[in-house]
Scaffold this motif. Structure first.
Motif, PDB file in Angstrom:
ATOM      1  N   ASP B   2      78.143  13.904  23.723  1.00 51.27           N
ATOM      2  CA  ASP B   2      77.439  15.116  23.334  1.00 51.27           C
ATOM      3  C   ASP B   2      77.477  15.435  21.736  1.00 51.27           C
ATOM      4  O   ASP B   2      76.674  15.537  20.952  1.00 51.27           O
ATOM      5  CB  ASP B   2      78.043  16.462  23.786  1.00 51.27           C
ATOM      6  N   LYS B   3      78.639  14.875  21.107  1.00 55.89           N
ATOM      7  CA  LYS B   3      78.985  15.067  19.772  1.00 55.89           C
ATOM      8  C   LYS B   3      78.007  14.316  18.973  1.00 55.89           C
ATOM      9  O   LYS B   3      77.424  14.262  17.840  1.00 55.89           O
ATOM     10  CB  LYS B   3      80.262  14.683  19.333  1.00 55.89           C
ATOM     11  N   MET B   4      77.939  12.750  19.724  1.00 55.31           N
ATOM     12  CA  MET B   4      77.028  12.018  18.945  1.00 55.31           C
ATOM     13  C   MET B   4      75.504  12.152  18.919  1.00 55.31           C
ATOM     14  O   MET B   4      74.851  12.046  18.155  1.00 55.31           O
ATOM     15  CB  MET B   4      77.327  10.473  19.715  1.00 55.31           C
ATOM     16  N   LYS B   5      75.378  12.836  20.183  1.00 57.93           N
ATOM     17  CA  LYS B   5      74.065  13.446  20.465  1.00 57.93           C
ATOM     18  C   LYS B   5      73.463  14.526  19.139  1.00 57.93           C
ATOM     19  O   LYS B   5      72.655  14.472  18.776  1.00 57.93           O
ATOM     20  CB  LYS B   5      73.796  13.829  21.760  1.00 57.93           C
ATOM     21  N   SER B   6      74.668  15.497  19.236  1.00 62.12           N
ATOM     22  CA  SER B   6      74.236  16.627  18.338  1.00 62.12           C
ATOM     23  C   SER B   6      74.169  16.062  16.795  1.00 62.12           C
ATOM     24  O   SER B   6      73.434  16.433  16.276  1.00 62.12           O
ATOM     25  CB  SER B   6      75.204  17.679  18.559  1.00 62.12           C
ATOM     26  N   ALA B   7      74.984  14.872  16.390  1.00 62.68           N
ATOM     27  CA  ALA B   7      74.809  14.188  15.079  1.00 62.68           C
ATOM     28  C   ALA B   7      73.619  13.699  14.922  1.00 62.68           C
ATOM     29  O   ALA B   7      72.834  13.821  13.847  1.00 62.68           O
ATOM     30  CB  ALA B   7      76.180  13.421  14.886  1.00 62.68           C
ATOM     31  N   LEU B   8      73.117  13.189  16.122  1.00 65.92           N
ATOM     32  CA  LEU B   8      71.687  12.287  15.927  1.00 65.92           C
ATOM     33  C   LEU B   8      70.685  13.306  15.631  1.00 65.92           C
ATOM     34  O   LEU B   8      69.813  13.046  14.942  1.00 65.92           O
ATOM     35  CB  LEU B   8      71.285  11.532  16.977  1.00 65.92           C
ATOM     36  N   GLU B   9      70.847  14.299  16.346  1.00 69.82           N
ATOM     37  CA  GLU B   9      69.926  15.263  16.473  1.00 69.82           C
ATOM     38  C   GLU B   9      69.721  16.198  14.972  1.00 69.82           C
ATOM     39  O   GLU B   9      68.688  16.382  14.376  1.00 69.82           O
ATOM     40  CB  GLU B   9      70.091  16.539  17.451  1.00 69.82           C
ATOM     41  N   LYS B  10      70.882  16.345  14.440  1.00 68.54           N
ATOM     42  CA  LYS B  10      70.826  16.864  13.087  1.00 68.54           C
ATOM     43  C   LYS B  10      70.344  15.859  11.847  1.00 68.54           C
ATOM     44  O   LYS B  10      69.481  16.394  10.978  1.00 68.54           O
ATOM     45  CB  LYS B  10      72.508  16.925  12.622  1.00 68.54           C
ATOM     46  N   ILE B  11      70.606  14.694  11.977  1.00 67.48           N
ATOM     47  CA  ILE B  11      69.968  13.543  11.297  1.00 67.48           C
ATOM     48  C   ILE B  11      68.585  13.723  11.352  1.00 67.48           C
ATOM     49  O   ILE B  11      67.618  13.427  10.291  1.00 67.48           O
ATOM     50  CB  ILE B  11      70.382  12.250  11.532  1.00 67.48           C
ATOM     51  N   LEU B  12      67.984  13.299  12.903  1.00 69.09           N
ATOM     52  CA  LEU B  12      66.443  13.597  12.854  1.00 69.09           C
ATOM     53  C   LEU B  12      65.908  14.684  12.510  1.00 69.09           C
ATOM     54  O   LEU B  12      64.815  14.588  11.787  1.00 69.09           O
ATOM     55  CB  LEU B  12      66.069  13.295  14.373  1.00 69.09           C
TER      56      LEU B  12
END
Lengths: 166, 61
Positions: B2-12
């Motif tokens: 979930d953390k990785m997904k959230s980091a990816l979403e922030k980057i996008l």
């Protein structure tokens, strides 16, 4: 760039071309973030030729050579920018030229194809970079969706559009 | 995960914001960015044996 547009306007004023409009990546750049290109595509319409005379780009090249600009393969470099002149032939390109927007680059007037036509032309051309341009324009350009629909219908591009924007 | 997904979403999301900012720039600024892209691409294109052009805007090139 401003000077390049001024030269295009001079060609029109002198009657060497009857109309022009910027197309391709530089036209898209007026509506979206910049994307890579190395040339400026200029679609042109010529004054009506005399009966039996073929339309060629020669009058443009002659006029530019007289001004000291030099050809490089398919381009002619005008004020530091490789310009590719393309005759606006075919119904879609003729319409795109006719209905292009009047824009300004700094204080210089120029004509730029509408994003709806840029999409239709990209769909007709069909290269990978055209697909990317369609996606970019759909994402970022302010468009008249009814007008886009009518263009796509007129040139039977609805299926292609649906496929590319799925 | 979930953390990785959230980091990816922030980057996008940040990338999208940047792209929107670029799209809203005045055209002469976008042209200046394009010329910068041409400068960066030139050695790569040359290495591939392809032609490269860097626009000479305002006599700077």
């Amino acid at each position: 760039m401003r000077r390049t547009f001024q030269v295009l306007n001079e060609l029109k004023r002198e009657g060497i071309i009857s109309e022009y409009a910027i197309g391709g990546a530089i036209a898209a750049l007026f509506f979206t973030e910049p994307s890579f290109t190395q040339d400026l595509d200029v679609f042109v319409k010529f004054p009506e030729p005399e009966k039996g005379h073929l339309i060629t780009l020669k009058p443009i090249y002659d006029a530019l050579r007289e001004r000291g600009y030099r050809e490089q393969r398919e381009f002619i470099e005008v004020e530091g920018i490789p310009v590719q002149f393309l005759p606006a032939s075919g119904a879609l390109l003729e319409e795109a030229l006719r209905e292009a927007y009047n824009k300004r680059y700094e204080d210089t007037p120029t004509r730029v194809m509408r994003p709806e036509h840029l999409i239709a032309i990209a769909l007709q051309t069909g290269r990978a970079k055209d697909k990317a341009r369609v996606c970019l324009l759909m994402e970022q350009a302010r468009m008249d969706n009814d007008y886009l629909r009518s263009v796509l219908e007129r040139y039977k591009l609805e299926k292609e559009f649906a496929k590319w924007t799925r | 995960m979930d953390k990785m997904k959230s980091a990816l979403e922030k980057i996008l999301a940040a990338k999208n914001r940047r792209r929107k900012r670029l799209a809203a720039l005045p055209v002469p600024k976008k042209i200046a960015i394009l010329v910068q892209m041409q400068r960066l691409a030139a050695p790569l294109l040359k290495a591939q044996g392809r032609d490269s052009y860097i626009w000479k805007i305002g006599g700077k090139e």
